[in-house]
Design a protein around this motif. Structure first.
Motif, PDB file in Angstrom:
ATOM      1  N   THR A  14     -44.263 -23.599  47.969  1.00 22.06           N
ATOM      2  CA  THR A  14     -45.486 -23.024  47.405  1.00 22.06           C
ATOM      3  C   THR A  14     -45.763 -21.694  48.097  1.00 22.06           C
ATOM      4  O   THR A  14     -45.946 -21.653  49.309  1.00 22.06           O
ATOM      5  CB  THR A  14     -46.677 -23.976  47.615  1.00 22.06           C
ATOM      6  N   ILE A  15     -45.733 -20.636  47.315  1.00 17.19           N
ATOM      7  CA  ILE A  15     -45.974 -19.307  47.872  1.00 17.19           C
ATOM      8  C   ILE A  15     -47.184 -18.708  47.164  1.00 17.19           C
ATOM      9  O   ILE A  15     -47.159 -18.546  45.943  1.00 17.19           O
ATOM     10  CB  ILE A  15     -44.727 -18.402  47.708  1.00 17.19           C
ATOM     11  N   ASN A  16     -48.217 -18.445  47.929  1.00 15.44           N
ATOM     12  CA  ASN A  16     -49.462 -17.911  47.355  1.00 15.44           C
ATOM     13  C   ASN A  16     -49.945 -18.722  46.154  1.00 15.44           C
ATOM     14  O   ASN A  16     -50.292 -18.177  45.106  1.00 15.44           O
ATOM     15  CB  ASN A  16     -49.296 -16.445  46.980  1.00 15.44           C
ATOM     16  N   GLY A  17     -49.927 -20.026  46.308  1.00 14.50           N
ATOM     17  CA  GLY A  17     -50.516 -20.891  45.300  1.00 14.50           C
ATOM     18  C   GLY A  17     -49.618 -21.246  44.134  1.00 14.50           C
ATOM     19  O   GLY A  17     -50.022 -22.008  43.258  1.00 14.50           O
ATOM     20  N   GLY A  18     -48.389 -20.707  44.093  1.00 13.41           N
ATOM     21  CA  GLY A  18     -47.500 -21.044  42.987  1.00 13.41           C
ATOM     22  C   GLY A  18     -46.140 -21.508  43.501  1.00 13.41           C
ATOM     23  O   GLY A  18     -45.707 -21.089  44.578  1.00 13.41           O
ATOM     24  N   VAL A  40     -47.645 -19.597  52.751  1.00 13.26           N
ATOM     25  CA  VAL A  40     -46.471 -20.389  52.384  1.00 13.26           C
ATOM     26  C   VAL A  40     -46.682 -21.839  52.782  1.00 13.26           C
ATOM     27  O   VAL A  40     -47.131 -22.137  53.892  1.00 13.26           O
ATOM     28  CB  VAL A  40     -45.214 -19.819  53.102  1.00 13.26           C
ATOM     29  N   GLY A  41     -46.371 -22.747  51.851  1.00 16.12           N
ATOM     30  CA  GLY A  41     -46.490 -24.175  52.147  1.00 16.12           C
ATOM     31  C   GLY A  41     -45.375 -24.943  51.450  1.00 16.12           C
ATOM     32  O   GLY A  41     -44.585 -24.358  50.698  1.00 16.12           O
ATOM     33  N   PRO A  42     -45.290 -26.240  51.688  1.00 17.98           N
ATOM     34  CA  PRO A  42     -44.252 -27.034  51.025  1.00 17.98           C
ATOM     35  C   PRO A  42     -44.607 -27.261  49.552  1.00 17.98           C
ATOM     36  O   PRO A  42     -45.741 -26.988  49.139  1.00 17.98           O
ATOM     37  CB  PRO A  42     -44.292 -28.362  51.782  1.00 17.98           C
ATOM     38  N   LEU A  43     -43.671 -27.768  48.761  1.00 16.66           N
ATOM     39  CA  LEU A  43     -43.973 -28.165  47.389  1.00 16.66           C
ATOM     40  C   LEU A  43     -45.099 -29.198  47.440  1.00 16.66           C
ATOM     41  O   LEU A  43     -45.132 -30.044  48.331  1.00 16.66           O
ATOM     42  CB  LEU A  43     -42.744 -28.789  46.724  1.00 16.66           C
ATOM     43  N   ARG A  44     -45.994 -29.107  46.453  1.00 14.55           N
ATOM     44  CA  ARG A  44     -47.156 -29.989  46.480  1.00 14.55           C
ATOM     45  C   ARG A  44     -46.853 -31.371  45.895  1.00 14.55           C
ATOM     46  O   ARG A  44     -45.981 -31.508  45.043  1.00 14.55           O
ATOM     47  CB  ARG A  44     -48.291 -29.348  45.683  1.00 14.55           C
ATOM     48  N   HIS A  45     -47.620 -32.346  46.344  1.00 14.03           N
ATOM     49  CA  HIS A  45     -47.600 -33.702  45.780  1.00 14.03           C
ATOM     50  C   HIS A  45     -46.267 -34.412  45.952  1.00 14.03           C
ATOM     51  O   HIS A  45     -45.927 -35.314  45.204  1.00 14.03           O
ATOM     52  CB  HIS A  45     -48.028 -33.675  44.305  1.00 14.03           C
ATOM     53  N   LEU A  46     -45.497 -33.956  46.929  1.00 13.06           N
ATOM     54  CA  LEU A  46     -44.292 -34.680  47.328  1.00 13.06           C
ATOM     55  C   LEU A  46     -44.440 -34.898  48.836  1.00 13.06           C
ATOM     56  O   LEU A  46     -45.024 -34.059  49.524  1.00 13.06           O
ATOM     57  CB  LEU A  46     -43.038 -33.852  47.018  1.00 13.06           C
ATOM     58  N   LEU A  63     -41.488 -33.973  54.764  1.00 12.76           N
ATOM     59  CA  LEU A  63     -40.636 -34.487  55.842  1.00 12.76           C
ATOM     60  C   LEU A  63     -40.942 -33.705  57.110  1.00 12.76           C
ATOM     61  O   LEU A  63     -41.175 -34.256  58.159  1.00 12.76           O
ATOM     62  CB  LEU A  63     -39.162 -34.332  55.463  1.00 12.76           C
ATOM     63  N   LYS A  64     -40.924 -32.401  56.989  1.00 19.34           N
ATOM     64  CA  LYS A  64     -41.318 -31.544  58.111  1.00 19.34           C
ATOM     65  C   LYS A  64     -41.554 -30.126  57.571  1.00 19.34           C
ATOM     66  O   LYS A  64     -40.723 -29.608  56.811  1.00 19.34           O
ATOM     67  CB  LYS A  64     -40.229 -31.537  59.181  1.00 19.34           C
ATOM     68  N   ASP A  65     -42.650 -29.545  57.957  1.00 16.03           N
ATOM     69  CA  ASP A  65     -42.999 -28.174  57.563  1.00 16.03           C
ATOM     70  C   ASP A  65     -42.817 -27.927  56.058  1.00 16.03           C
ATOM     71  O   ASP A  65     -43.556 -28.467  55.260  1.00 16.03           O
ATOM     72  CB  ASP A  65     -42.196 -27.156  58.386  1.00 16.03           C
TER      73      ASP A  65
END
Ligand code: SF4
Ligand code: SF4
Ligand code: FES
Lengths: 312, 303
Positions: free
Chosen positions: A65-69, A90-96, A99-101
């Motif tokens: 997930t980059i800037n909400g998408g 930046v974040g991981p894919l949502r709703h899965l 595992l780490k970061d």
């Protein structure tokens, strides 16, 4: 240019909850988000975890997930993100499950793709080249799928119902339904298996999967074709199929949707479902929100009827 | 600024207050319209699931009617905008398709030449009326009131067909909320789905989606929500009580149609905006607006 990257960190065995960390980095022209992550890992924080392999939008492992998408990090330009959003979050894919970061557990994703049996079953028919080519033009963009999971992470139905087969697997299912080499009975059982809960009728057509897919697979369009195939081969008993057929019938009759009759088309003869919609219907009636079930609100509905009749 | 007004089904059916409030506000914004009274449903993406060419013909038929009047189309429904915008792009970019669809219209002596543009009221307010002109028309300072924008899927995605807002961070509705003097609530759910397309057959899923978005807006401090799509409105208003039960939250959040919010800010009497037709009472919000109306007049020394 020196930019700040806000990255979601989470080590489930050590951290109570995910938290954000900010890293500053001099970015060069043409740098991708993946390039930036690799540099942050090499130069600033070796524990930062993320997946990648091909670095060229082929392997599908760097979606996040980059800037909400949902985007492939290796195909996303740092500069363009900065210009568009004024920052880099930046974040991981949502709703899965994380595992780490930035790495998520893709197990459920693969499980669903496997569940639709993504191989030709019982392909007694060896279709002539022409027939295959004709079918292939209908599903070629599904074959472009790189299994990155972006569509599932963005799917609004998956968000509330993790059991939903989801855009990638359903698109894949369509690819086999449209394949001329699969036998009739195999095709029928494939369609039948997708009629239940978590199947083809759970999609709201929210278009998120179409929007985020890096390969223009347009999963929702494949789901729509899957539904059409189902209706045409006689799977008309589900609420979803009754919705489509009933809606078209109402337009053919009134030219516009008649909301007084639409619910009845969907619930069919189920008393339980009728009792479920009745209280809302009464409240709407009292508020003047139920149109006459006898009249059309447009001039000349018979012309629309004739138009849709010409199509049958 | 003159448009062919495409009403769609909902504004002439289950959300008549949308049509009423549209007619009550557009004149003040300098928008003139001729209503396409012989236009049909756009197909809502549902007819197309069974019959893609038939669905395109419904849109093409409407475009041809507007083309005859020499006018572009104004929609007042986010879903109509998405469906008709997509149909228009397809018809304009594929001459063979246009020809095939025109053949279906021929018995009515109609043909679409591909010259019409389709624009939602929201876009017309932002781009053509202009936010300054809108701000000039505002009579009531909504001041500290917080309004949560709910865009709805089809006015945002697929962005390639629409090309107005950024699909990740849209701001047109936020800007309109600011122009009428209120404060937009920023929350993740504003670009998500209201669940309406499956609410009749998969109520549980739809209510979970709907409830989560309403709750997020409410938790963000919203006094009301506003949407440019009447189908979202049906889901968010008519099904709100059930959504609240489903997710175990007391929602009670009034949901306004876009022109109703414009009307309230411009001092149009609530009765002309059809607010009494909602299932979730708008009264608590109206009281807050009323207080501010009085204050504004005091400021101006008119009371
Ligand atoms: S269109 Fe359907 S499958 Fe695609 S993201 Fe929306 S609900 Fe999910
Ligand atoms: S359909 Fe697109 S977004 Fe979904 S997994 Fe395949 S490539 Fe990724
Ligand atoms: S690293 Fe392979 S798709 Fe990005």
């Amino acid at each position: 240019m020196r930019l700040a990257f806000t990255i979601q960190r989470y080590h489930p065995e050590l951290d109570a909850a995910p938290h954000d960390e900010t890293y500053r980095l001099d970015v060069a022209r043409g740098m991708t988000v993946l390039d930036a992550l690799i540099r942050i890992k090499n130069e600033q924080d070796g524990r930062l975890t993320f997946r990648y392999s091909c670095r060229s939008a082929i392997c599908g492992s760097c979606s996040m997930t980059i800037n909400g998408g949902e985007k492939l990090a290796c195909r996303t330009s740092v500069r363009r993100e900065w210009e568009r959003h004024g920052g880099l979050i930046v974040g991981p894919l949502r709703h899965l499950p994380v595992l780490k970061d930035l790495s998520v557990d893709m197990g459920s994703f693969w499980g669903k793709v496997r569940a639709i049996e993504p191989w030709l079953r019982d392909s007694g028919r060896q279709a002539a080249g022409g027939a295959l080519a004709a079918g292939a033009s209908r599903f070629h963009n599904v074959d472009a799928c790189i299994m990155c999971g972006a569509c599932v992470a963005a799917c609004t139905v998956h968000e509330v119902d993790k059991g939903f087969l989801g855009p990638a697997a359903l698109a894949k299912a369509y690819r086999f339904v449209a394949d001329a080499r699969e036998s009739g009975p195999a095709r029928t059982s494939r369609l039948a298996a997708l009629q239940g809960p978590t199947g083809m009728w759970d999609c709201t057509r929210c278009n998120f999967c179409v929007e985020v897919c890096p390969k223009d697979v347009q999963p929702m369009e494949a789901i729509i074709r899957l539904r059409r195939e189902a209706i045409e081969s006689g799977h008309t008993g589900t609420g979803g199929a009754r919705h489509v057929v009933g809606f078209r019938d109402l337009i053919a009759r009134f030219g516009r949707l008649n909301e007084a009759l639409m619910p009845l088309k969907v619930i069919g003869w189920s008393l339980r479902k009728f009792l479920r919609v009745l209280p809302l219907g009464v409240r709407m009636l009292l508020k003047g929100k139920v149109p006459s079930p006898l009249h059309s609100s447009m001039d000349g509905p018979e012309r629309v009827r004739a138009l849709l009749e010409r199509r049958r | 600024m003159k448009y062919a007004l495409y009403p769609g089904c909902a504004a002439k059916g289950a959300t008549p207050e949308l049509f009423q409030s549209t007619m009550a506000v557009i004149g003040r914004l300098g928008i003139e319209v001729t209503e396409l009274t012989a236009s049909s449903c756009c197909g809502a993406g549902v007819v197309g699931e069974a019959d893609p060419d038939g669905a395109l013909a419904l849109s093409a038929r409407t475009f041809a009617q507007a083309e005859r009047l020499g006018l572009d189309i104004m929609t007042i429904c986010g879903t109509c905008q998405g469906v008709m915008g997509g149909a228009n792009r397809k018809l304009k970019s594929d001459p063979a398709l246009l020809q095939r669809v025109n053949r279906l219209l021929a018995p009515e002596r109609l043909a679409y030449r591909g010259t019409v543009q389709v624009k939602h009221l929201l876009w017309i307010v932002v781009r053509e009326v202009g936010l300054e002109k809108l701000a000039d028309e505002v009579q009531v300072t909504l001041g500290d009131l917080k309004i949560a924008p709910f865009y709805g899927c089809y006015i945002l995605r697929p962005s390639g067909d629409l090309g107005f807002d950024d699909p990740e961070h849209p701001d047109s509705l936020d800007k309109v909320i600011r122009a009428v003097g209120a404060e937009p609530v920023d929350y993740g759910g504003k670009i998500k789905c209201c669940g309406f397309p499956i609410i009749l057959e998969k109520e549980d899923i739809a209510l979970a989606m709907n409830g989560a978005n309403l709750k997020e807006a409410k938790d963000g401090g919203a006094d009301a929500m506003v949407t440019p799509c009447p189908l979202c409105h049906m889901s968010l208003d008519i099904y709100q009580e059930r959504a609240g039960k489903k997710i175990g939250a007391n929602l009670n959040l009034p949901v306004l149609h876009l022109p109703q919010m414009l009307g309230l800010a411009m001092g149009v009497p609530a009765g002309e905006l059809g607010l009494q037709r909602h299932l979730v009472s708008v009264d608590p919000f109206l009281e807050k607006v009323e207080e501010r109306h009085v204050e504004r007049h005091k400021e101006k020394g008119q009371v």
